[in-house]
Enzyme design. Structure first.
Site, short mmCIF file in Angstrom:
data_model
loop_
_atom_site.label_atom_id
_atom_site.label_comp_id
_atom_site.label_asym_id
_atom_site.label_seq_id
_atom_site.Cartn_x
_atom_site.Cartn_y
_atom_site.Cartn_z
N ASP A 285 -126.87 -7.97 -20.84
CA ASP A 285 -127.30 -9.35 -21.06
C ASP A 285 -128.66 -9.29 -21.76
OD1 ASP A 285 -127.39 -12.04 -21.23
OD2 ASP A 285 -126.95 -12.44 -19.13
C1 BGC Z 1 -127.24 -15.27 -21.06
C2 BGC Z 1 -125.90 -14.85 -21.59
C3 BGC Z 1 -125.82 -15.12 -23.06
C4 BGC Z 1 -126.95 -14.37 -23.73
C5 BGC Z 1 -126.96 -14.52 -25.23
C6 BGC Z 1 -128.37 -14.66 -21.86
O1 BGC Z 1 -129.59 -15.17 -21.50
O2 BGC Z 1 -127.33 -14.90 -19.71
O3 BGC Z 1 -124.88 -15.52 -20.90
O4 BGC Z 1 -124.59 -14.74 -23.56
O5 BGC Z 1 -128.18 -14.84 -23.23
O6 BGC Z 1 -127.27 -15.79 -25.61
#
Ligand code: BGC
Length: 755
Positions: A285
């Site tokens: 993530d």
């Molecule tokens: C979120 C994810 C997301 C990623 C990219 C993160 O902060 O937890 O779910 O896909 O950002 O935007």
């Protein structure tokens, strides 16, 4: 042809097809290997590196070097938040200047639509309509893929039992069975007929794992849970997503029992890659590798990269730990080149499957983008999905209304020459009905119509409409009340629209207080006091608490955040052009103190007999145990009656099936759809089993007065669970079976599973 020949030829055909498939498969693997062989270690590490684009951000931005130059040097494998044909082509052209000419992967959070915003995933889950959910993902993929996107960071398949957690809006709610079916539908919807088609996006099951159980519902918080709960409740939707062929997985920000998911070998390698044989790749993530430092799990980025990569994390989103440290880690003998090759192979394979090596610009097609941009059918599908997502919570007679009937649906003809007052901060708003994780387009204000406009279109000129905002969503001021009360007084019916703003649920949007924000409850009270017939609509990204409203207002509609066509969908439901059919995918609490709240709880040794039983039982002295609205709950303008359950036998034997039937009758005045729900309880287990578990459901459409028999088939597969040795199996003994209209209102029967 005689039988012998027939079977021989069949065998030959099978063998030929099989060897063809193996060859095709091998060809991609061979191609991957041939590329890998030519790559330097730095280029390999580059493939494992993902940066955010310069146009939009969905997390804290890390100070960047010169990204374009890094792409040119082959140091970047993927970008996120780069969309639109122009931008994707621009960057892909730079990637094509790199030595290996390996195309970039473009990823984006296509969570509930792209050009067309669909209802938030939690709302869609309320439809329990797997085909519709799949189509919604299909349309989102088609639109995004036409703009150069290859990969969506969806579906989020985290089980959520805590509505304080803002991200409940992104998932399918609290139930592992429903959640697994929806995970499958979404993965299949996004990936369509398969990667390589220009309308397919790679899916990404996230956040692996247990992110939904963040302590206190506070986003990014730690998770501590038993392996039993992990395996029985939180992992099933991930397993379903893997089995449905999800191309990628994303790990999560949280620790799980002390180990960050990103550095968790048990989750990523032992379970996902080894046990479930997942062949895609895992992306971290956003900066979750770097965040292992503040977690207190890694000393620095070098250590974080080491821990993430050895745990099985293949691609680094935005932490720069891989690009800065992986090559050195290999040279220092800390990380094997085999592990790096495995990660790069997984990533390259997806690029080959997408067809990017043949044509890196394949998804960036101006003409297709333009077609999707103006696709009216997508809007139509969105409206239908939105209608299917709306939950009718209450529709009781209003004191001055028609005897025995709720105000809804409103009758257009009866309202001719009359006045409707539309009151509340959502009536004329546009963005708030799109919800978190939606995109803004320059023509939004022309394309999206508000509830106000939709109702105006619905009733035409013959009904007088009044509008008063009353208050802002999170106002402390009562200034607008007088105008709203005046409008209500002049009206024959009042429709109110209240709720949460679009950025009140979503990532980093945890709330400790999930009541209606601001003075909205007071506004409802003030309008109710006018004595006018009133309908309250609630727009939100999570289950809210609104006890006063639930107890006093006779007609309540839960409208979530419904997307581009929200206005029309709401008008259709209010005026009976769509008879509501949705069912809650999460329990709605009476108070924050009940959270976490879910229907599939354990009985305890001192179960309360009812909500007022306080005799040394497991209960609150100041609050009933039951939710305000239970899981699976949702009304229709018609009513459905259920017969008792008929079992074909009260004994089930392994390898055999049992059938349970009920007759459902549409006992009301409208045609309507019902979701018939099957729950099972295993009475005694080697580990305690929940009081109910959803094991099946069927949606039926019945004309007013019509009856139908619904039959569920039960086999030992429905009775399996993970025991304390994490072995998935059934245990002989007594079971209860429940069939009903929600998790509480059920008919009951029993059977015994013999050895
Ligand atoms: C979120 C994810 C997301 C990623 C990219 C993160 O902060 O937890 O779910 O896909 O950002 O935007």
């Amino acid at each position: 042809m005689n039988n012998k020949y027939f079977y021989r030829s069949l065998l030959l055909i099978y063998a030929t097809v099989f060897s063809f498939l193996c060859k095709a498969q091998k060809t991609i693997d061979e191609k991957v290997d041939s590329v890998l062989k030519l790559m330097t270690l730095d280029e390999k590490v580059g493939q494992m590196n993902q940066y955010n684009g310069d146009w939009d951000a969905t997390g804290p931005i890390t100070p960047q070097g010169d990204k374009q130059n890094q792409i040119r040097k082959g140091m970047v494998g993927s970008m996120l938040n780069v969309t639109g044909v122009e931008h994707t082509v621009e960057l892909q052209k730079i990637a094509m200047q790199s030595r290996m000419k390996i195309p970039l992967l473009f990823g984006q959070d296509i969570i509930h639509g792209y050009r067309t915003t669909f209802p938030i995933p939690l709302a869609e889950a309320a439809s329990w309509d797997l085909e519709a959910i799949k189509s919604s993902a299909r349309i989102a993929a088609t639109e995004a893929a036409a703009s150069g996107v290859h990969w969506t960071f969806a579906p989020m398949v985290d089980i959520a039992r805590d509505p304080r957690w803002g991200r409940v809006m992104e998932g399918a709610g609290e139930d592992p069975y429903l959640g697994s079916l929806i995970a499958t539908a979404r993965v299949k919807g996004f990936q369509g007929k398969g990667l390589g088609n220009t309308d397919a996006l790679m899916a990404c099951a996230k956040h692996f794992a247990a992110y939904g159980a963040a302590i206190g519902g506070r986003d990014y918080n730690s998770v501590d849970m038993s392996l039993l709960t992990l395996w029985n409740i939180y992992l099933p939707p991930f397993k379903a997503a893997a089995e449905a062929g999800a191309a990628t997985f994303m790990n999560s920000f949280n620790t799980l029992n002390g180990i960050p998911a990103t550095g968790n070998k048990y989750l990523q390698t032992d379970i996902l890659k080894d046990k479930w044989r997942f062949k895609g790749f895992i992306v971290s993530d956003w900066n979750s590798i770097g965040e292992m430092i503040p977690h207190g799990f890694a000393k620095d980025n070098y250590d974080a990269a080491l821990k993430a990569v050895t745990a099985g994390n293949d691609m680094d989103m935005e932490s720069r730990s891989y690009i800065q440290n992986l090559a050195k880690l290999v040279k220092d003998g800390k990380v094997s080149i085999q592990r790096i090759d495995d990660a790069v192979r997984r990533i390259l394979k997806k690029k080959f499957e997408l067809g990017l090596f043949d044509d890196p610009y394949k998804f960036s097609d101006k003409k297709r983008e333009q077609q999707q941009w103006n696709n009216k059918q997508n809007l139509q599908a969105e409206k239908i999905m939105a209608e299917k997502s709306i939950v009718l919570l209450k529709n009781e007679p209003f004191p001055s209304g028609r005897a025995g009937m709720g105000i809804l649906p409103l009758n257009k003809n009866n309202l001719k020459g009359k006045t409707i007052a539309l009151i509340g901060p959502f009536i004329k708003s546009i963005r708030d009905n799109l919800g978190f994780w939606s995109y803004t387009w320059p023509d939004d204000s022309e394309r999206i119509i508000s509830i106000w406009e939709a109702i105006k279109n619905k009733v035409g000129n013959s009904t007088n409409l009044l509008y008063a905002k009353g208050c802002n969503i999170d106002d402390t001021s009562h200034e607008g009340f007088a105008e709203a009360i005046k409008a209500a007084m002049e009206a024959d019916v009042v429709i109110m629209s209240v709720g949460e703003a679009a950025n009140w649920s979503g990532e980093a949007k945890s709330r400790s207080n999930i009541h209606l924000p601001g003075v909205q409850k007071e506004l409802i009270k003030a309008i109710y006091a006018t004595g006018k017939p009133i309908v309250v609509m609630i727009n939100a990204g999570r289950p809210l608490i609104f006890n006063w409203t639930a107890d006093h207002i006779p007609s309540i509609v839960y409208a979530w955040w419904l997307g581009t066509e929200a206005g029309d969908a709401i008008a259709d439901v209010l005026f009976g052009d769509y008879n509501p059919s949705a069912k809650l995918p999460m329990s709605f609490p009476r108070a924050e103190g009940q959270i976490p709240i879910y229907y599939n709880y354990f009985n305890t040794g001192r179960p309360a007999k009812n909500d007022s039983d306080l005799n040394y039982v497991s209960a609150y002295i100041d609050l009933p145990n039951s939710p305000k609205f239970p899981f699976g709950y949702g009304l229709s303008y018609t009513t459905f009656s259920y017969s008792d359950i008929k079992l074909n036998s009260t004994i089930l034997r392994p390898g055999k099936a049992l059938t349970a039937s009920v007759v459902i009758t549409n006992s009301g005045k409208y045609d309507g759809k019902e979701t018939v729900q099957l729950y099972i309880r295993d009475m005694v287990g080697s580990v305690v089993r929940p009081v109910k578990e959803l094991k099946g459901f069927q949606q039926i459409f019945l004309k007013a007065g019509e009856s139908k028999t619904i039959t569920f088939k039960i086999t030992t597969d429905d009775l399996k669970f993970y025991n304390d040795k994490l072995i998935y199996n059934y245990e002989p003994g007594d079971f209860k079976i429940f069939i009903g209209t929600n998790s509480e209102d059920v008919k009951e029967a029993g059977f015994t599973l013999q050895k």
